[in-house]
Design a protein around this motif. Sequence first.
Motif, PDB file in Angstrom:
ATOM      1  N   UNK A 103     154.321  50.380  77.455  1.00 15.02           N
ATOM      2  CA  UNK A 103     152.908  50.036  77.525  1.00 15.02           C
ATOM      3  C   UNK A 103     152.306  50.731  78.600  1.00 15.02           C
ATOM      4  N   UNK A 104     152.625  50.699  79.675  1.00 13.08           N
ATOM      5  CA  UNK A 104     151.980  51.015  80.811  1.00 13.08           C
ATOM      6  C   UNK A 104     152.970  51.166  82.189  1.00 13.08           C
ATOM      7  N   UNK A 105     152.721  51.935  83.279  1.00 10.56           N
ATOM      8  CA  UNK A 105     153.673  52.058  84.288  1.00 10.56           C
ATOM      9  C   UNK A 105     153.203  51.511  85.486  1.00 10.56           C
ATOM     10  N   UNK A 106     154.158  50.985  86.282  1.00  6.24           N
ATOM     11  CA  UNK A 106     153.673  50.432  87.503  1.00  6.24           C
ATOM     12  C   UNK A 106     153.665  51.577  88.602  1.00  6.24           C
ATOM     13  N   UNK A 107     152.610  51.874  88.872  1.00  8.39           N
ATOM     14  CA  UNK A 107     152.431  52.978  90.065  1.00  8.39           C
ATOM     15  C   UNK A 107     151.095  52.582  90.826  1.00  8.39           C
ATOM     16  N   UNK A 108     151.639  53.056  92.314  1.00 10.27           N
ATOM     17  CA  UNK A 108     150.548  52.874  93.337  1.00 10.27           C
ATOM     18  C   UNK A 108     149.487  53.938  93.302  1.00 10.27           C
ATOM     19  N   UNK A 109     149.959  55.189  92.444  1.00  7.09           N
ATOM     20  CA  UNK A 109     149.015  56.198  92.199  1.00  7.09           C
ATOM     21  C   UNK A 109     147.834  56.031  91.150  1.00  7.09           C
ATOM     22  N   UNK A 110     146.534  56.163  91.750  1.00  5.13           N
ATOM     23  CA  UNK A 110     145.434  56.233  90.714  1.00  5.13           C
ATOM     24  C   UNK A 110     145.440  57.029  89.578  1.00  5.13           C
ATOM     25  N   UNK A 111     146.656  56.950  88.629  1.00  2.76           N
ATOM     26  CA  UNK A 111     146.869  57.911  87.626  1.00  2.76           C
ATOM     27  C   UNK A 111     146.581  57.120  86.286  1.00  2.76           C
ATOM     28  N   UNK A 112     146.026  57.802  85.355  1.00  2.02           N
ATOM     29  CA  UNK A 112     146.363  57.187  83.913  1.00  2.02           C
ATOM     30  C   UNK A 112     146.285  58.273  82.849  1.00  2.02           C
ATOM     31  N   UNK A 113     146.808  58.026  81.628  1.00  2.00           N
ATOM     32  CA  UNK A 113     147.140  58.947  80.743  1.00  2.00           C
ATOM     33  C   UNK A 113     146.223  58.646  79.338  1.00  2.00           C
ATOM     34  N   UNK A 114     145.542  59.734  78.818  1.00  2.00           N
ATOM     35  CA  UNK A 114     144.958  59.695  77.677  1.00  2.00           C
ATOM     36  C   UNK A 114     145.778  60.435  76.531  1.00  2.00           C
ATOM     37  N   UNK A 115     146.034  59.585  75.570  1.00  2.00           N
ATOM     38  CA  UNK A 115     146.760  60.035  74.383  1.00  2.00           C
ATOM     39  C   UNK A 115     146.116  60.143  73.163  1.00  2.00           C
ATOM     40  N   UNK A 116     146.517  60.934  72.147  1.00  2.00           N
ATOM     41  CA  UNK A 116     145.816  61.201  70.943  1.00  2.00           C
ATOM     42  C   UNK A 116     146.854  61.200  69.960  1.00  2.00           C
ATOM     43  N   UNK A 117     146.483  60.181  68.603  1.00  4.49           N
ATOM     44  CA  UNK A 117     147.516  60.172  67.593  1.00  4.49           C
ATOM     45  C   UNK A 117     146.961  61.134  66.632  1.00  4.49           C
TER      46      UNK A 117
END
Length: 270
Positions: free
Chosen positions: A55-69
């Motif tokens: 569902x999401x990722x544990x990361x210290x980096x300020x990163x997110x993903x945008x996904x399209x169906x």
Amino acid sequence: MSNNSEYLSMTKRSISWLFFIALAIGVTYYFQGFSYKDTFDSLPVSSTAKELPIYCVDTAKPQVSISFDAAWGNDDTQKILDILKENNIKASFFMTGGWVKQYPNDVKAIYEQGHDLGNHSANHKNMSSLSNEEICNELNTVTENVKNLTSYQMNLFRPPYGDYDNHVIVKAKECGYFTIQWSVDSLDWKNYGVDAIVNEVLNNKSLKPGAIILMHNSAKYTIQALPKVIEGLKEKGYEIVPVSQLIYTDNYHIDSEGKQIKNEQPASSQ
């Protein structure tokens, strides 16, 4: 007096017999217990733990993903690609088999611009209702078609309707796919309007480093909302990366909330 003696004698015999019977039963169960234990220890252990997608990722980096169906319409795909290109952003597109067949040039355009090509199943069915063989067929059919078009090897899978159970997750993994859900739903598919989409993403309580945002290529207000979503994410300090760059591909576990966590490396001995 003789009657009393006979009664006592019979009672003693009965007690003796009961003792020997009890002893025999006890010995039998004692040895059978070892036999049953050995038998059960030799059987495979069946895990009742719930298998979860990412569902999401544990990361210290300020990163997110945008996904399209991408499952049905296609009027706005090129416009979405233009917006992403203008903002120098790579995203992830989860495509059904029907969409791939109907819009092969757009599949190629997504690939050529460096975005993830994700699998959304061949026929957009509820995957939990399918057999193991049907699950693999639903996935591999799309992957083969995409590979023929682009040479790209798919390894990301999003279940239609977000529907899954243990055997879907396990079988998808056996077939070579990471199962990807989302932690932030833009609700663009509800057609509430541009401001509603932007607010739903940027003020979502689950918008944190490692979040995966769900959007749709054919929702009515997506192309108007997308630039504002991108701008707002950047203002919050987030870097937008494709799902393939956000997730871990090995040495990880997924917690009870669907967060993918990198396993700690054991300290090396000196």
